[in-house]
Design a protein around this motif. Structure first.
Motif, PDB file in Angstrom:
ATOM      1  N   ALA A   1      62.764 -25.445 -94.679  1.00 19.85           N
ATOM      2  CA  ALA A   1      63.242 -26.585 -95.460  1.00 19.85           C
ATOM      3  C   ALA A   1      62.587 -26.581 -96.837  1.00 19.85           C
ATOM      4  O   ALA A   1      61.396 -26.315 -96.964  1.00 19.85           O
ATOM      5  CB  ALA A   1      62.931 -27.875 -94.724  1.00 19.85           C
ATOM      6  N   LYS A   2      63.403 -26.876 -97.843  1.00 26.28           N
ATOM      7  CA  LYS A   2      62.913 -26.993 -99.211  1.00 26.28           C
ATOM      8  C   LYS A   2      63.499 -28.269 -99.790  1.00 26.28           C
ATOM      9  O   LYS A   2      64.694 -28.518 -99.643  1.00 26.28           O
ATOM     10  CB  LYS A   2      63.381 -25.813-100.060  1.00 26.28           C
ATOM     11  N   PRO A   3      62.679 -29.060-100.454  1.00 29.32           N
ATOM     12  CA  PRO A   3      63.235 -30.265-101.070  1.00 29.32           C
ATOM     13  C   PRO A   3      64.056 -29.912-102.306  1.00 29.32           C
ATOM     14  O   PRO A   3      63.789 -28.908-102.970  1.00 29.32           O
ATOM     15  CB  PRO A   3      61.994 -31.071-101.462  1.00 29.32           C
ATOM     16  N   PHE A   4      65.068 -30.737-102.578  1.00 32.42           N
ATOM     17  CA  PHE A   4      65.743 -30.625-103.864  1.00 32.42           C
ATOM     18  C   PHE A   4      64.693 -30.933-104.930  1.00 32.42           C
ATOM     19  O   PHE A   4      63.632 -31.510-104.620  1.00 32.42           O
ATOM     20  CB  PHE A   4      66.909 -31.626-103.933  1.00 32.42           C
ATOM     21  N   PRO A   5      64.919 -30.544-106.196  1.00 26.95           N
ATOM     22  CA  PRO A   5      63.901 -30.754-107.236  1.00 26.95           C
ATOM     23  C   PRO A   5      63.359 -32.193-107.267  1.00 26.95           C
ATOM     24  O   PRO A   5      64.098 -33.153-107.047  1.00 26.95           O
ATOM     25  CB  PRO A   5      64.646 -30.413-108.524  1.00 26.95           C
ATOM     26  N   ILE A   6      62.042 -32.288-107.549  1.00 22.76           N
ATOM     27  CA  ILE A   6      61.316 -33.558-107.518  1.00 22.76           C
ATOM     28  C   ILE A   6      60.725 -33.846-108.896  1.00 22.76           C
ATOM     29  O   ILE A   6      60.115 -32.979-109.512  1.00 22.76           O
ATOM     30  CB  ILE A   6      60.171 -33.497-106.479  1.00 22.76           C
ATOM     31  N   GLN A   7      60.889 -35.098-109.360  1.00 18.62           N
ATOM     32  CA  GLN A   7      60.246 -35.540-110.593  1.00 18.62           C
ATOM     33  C   GLN A   7      58.740 -35.598-110.371  1.00 18.62           C
ATOM     34  O   GLN A   7      58.298 -36.085-109.331  1.00 18.62           O
ATOM     35  CB  GLN A   7      60.718 -36.954-110.962  1.00 18.62           C
ATOM     36  N   ASP A   8      57.984 -35.154-111.324  1.00 13.93           N
ATOM     37  CA  ASP A   8      56.518 -35.234-111.265  1.00 13.93           C
ATOM     38  C   ASP A   8      56.021 -34.896-109.856  1.00 13.93           C
ATOM     39  O   ASP A   8      55.398 -35.712-109.176  1.00 13.93           O
ATOM     40  CB  ASP A   8      56.056 -36.629-111.695  1.00 13.93           C
ATOM     41  N   SER A   9      56.306 -33.667-109.439  1.00 12.54           N
ATOM     42  CA  SER A   9      56.032 -33.253-108.057  1.00 12.54           C
ATOM     43  C   SER A   9      54.550 -33.334-107.671  1.00 12.54           C
ATOM     44  O   SER A   9      54.235 -33.448-106.496  1.00 12.54           O
ATOM     45  CB  SER A   9      56.562 -31.839-107.818  1.00 12.54           C
ATOM     46  N   LEU A  10      53.658 -33.314-108.634  1.00 13.00           N
ATOM     47  CA  LEU A  10      52.230 -33.411-108.306  1.00 13.00           C
ATOM     48  C   LEU A  10      51.864 -34.797-107.761  1.00 13.00           C
ATOM     49  O   LEU A  10      50.861 -34.948-107.064  1.00 13.00           O
ATOM     50  CB  LEU A  10      51.373 -33.079-109.526  1.00 13.00           C
ATOM     51  N   GLN A  11      52.670 -35.792-108.067  1.00 11.82           N
ATOM     52  CA  GLN A  11      52.397 -37.166-107.622  1.00 11.82           C
ATOM     53  C   GLN A  11      53.263 -37.590-106.434  1.00 11.82           C
ATOM     54  O   GLN A  11      53.215 -38.745-106.009  1.00 11.82           O
ATOM     55  CB  GLN A  11      52.637 -38.140-108.786  1.00 11.82           C
ATOM     56  N   VAL A  12      54.049 -36.653-105.873  1.00 14.47           N
ATOM     57  CA  VAL A  12      55.012 -37.027-104.842  1.00 14.47           C
ATOM     58  C   VAL A  12      54.351 -37.644-103.615  1.00 14.47           C
ATOM     59  O   VAL A  12      54.848 -38.633-103.063  1.00 14.47           O
ATOM     60  CB  VAL A  12      55.933 -35.847-104.462  1.00 14.47           C
ATOM     61  N   ASP A  13      53.242 -37.088-103.154  1.00 14.83           N
ATOM     62  CA  ASP A  13      52.614 -37.643-101.951  1.00 14.83           C
ATOM     63  C   ASP A  13      52.038 -39.039-102.204  1.00 14.83           C
ATOM     64  O   ASP A  13      52.017 -39.876-101.299  1.00 14.83           O
ATOM     65  CB  ASP A  13      51.556 -36.697-101.389  1.00 14.83           C
ATOM     66  N   LYS A  14      51.607 -39.297-103.416  1.00 12.27           N
ATOM     67  CA  LYS A  14      51.139 -40.640-103.769  1.00 12.27           C
ATOM     68  C   LYS A  14      52.300 -41.637-103.682  1.00 12.27           C
ATOM     69  O   LYS A  14      52.140 -42.733-103.129  1.00 12.27           O
ATOM     70  CB  LYS A  14      50.530 -40.623-105.174  1.00 12.27           C
TER      71      LYS A  14
END
Length: 187
Positions: free
Chosen positions: A153-166
């Motif tokens: 599984a791969k996510p579609f592109p994410i905005q500001d991916s470094l902060q996604v888990d936050k």
């Protein structure tokens, strides 16, 4: 039925709740059958029948969901209890043929989130779905695809991916890497 919620005590609209739950059962019936076929299990229906009925159910549910929103706004916990509100969200998730309607529902759901009258995880999933459907990067990484070569599984592109888990943690979602494992092929 009286129900306690963040805004106090309210009366649940049991007729509306039952209607939404029936819509949800129909929504899930065809997705369950599709999953059976996709996972090599037997189904009482062929793929064409499943796809036709899923599309028909989604269309009918979308028409009914539009009427519900027009009359009630987004049905939160205080109107249809947790089960009805969460089921309504799932129906909206499958209204991909009308992204403007999904966006309208998302805006109304946002108001209910602020009142603690809807599910934050559901909101994040719908927010990402709308963004991806509009061709934008998602915020929470909830919309994924399976890489046909690696079967991961791969996510579609994410905005500001470094902060996604936050962002995920703030709405009650598990870390992205743990979420992606849910979609991994069963060994």
């Amino acid at each position: 039925m009286l129900c306690a919620n963040a805004s106090g005590v309210s009366k649940i609209d049991t007729a509306l709740q039952k209607k939404i739950l029936l819509m949800f059962r129909q929504d899930q019936k065809w997705r369950i059958e599709s999953d059976k076929i996709n996972n090599g299990k037997s189904s009482a229906y062929d793929e064409a029948t499943i796809n036709k009925n899923m599309a028909k159910t989604d269309s009918l549910n979308m028409m009914e969901a539009k009427l519900i929103i027009k009359k009630h706004g987004y049905p939160g916990y205080n109107l249809v209890d947790t089960s009805g509100s969460n089921a309504f969200w799932a129906i909206i998730q499958h209204c991909d043929d009308d992204v403007a309607f999904q966006q309208q529902a998302l805006t109304l759901m946002s108001r209910e989130i602020k009142r603690h009258n809807a599910n934050g995880e559901d909101y994040a999933l719908l927010q990402d779905r709308v963004l991806v459907n509009q061709g934008h990067k998602q915020l929470y990484g909830t919309q994924v695809r399976i890489d046909l070569k690696t079967h991961h599984a791969k996510p579609f592109p994410i905005q500001d991916s470094l902060q996604v888990d936050k962002r995920r943690k703030a709405v009650g979602l598990i870390p992205l890497q743990d979420y992606l494992k849910i979609f991994e092929p069963k060994q």
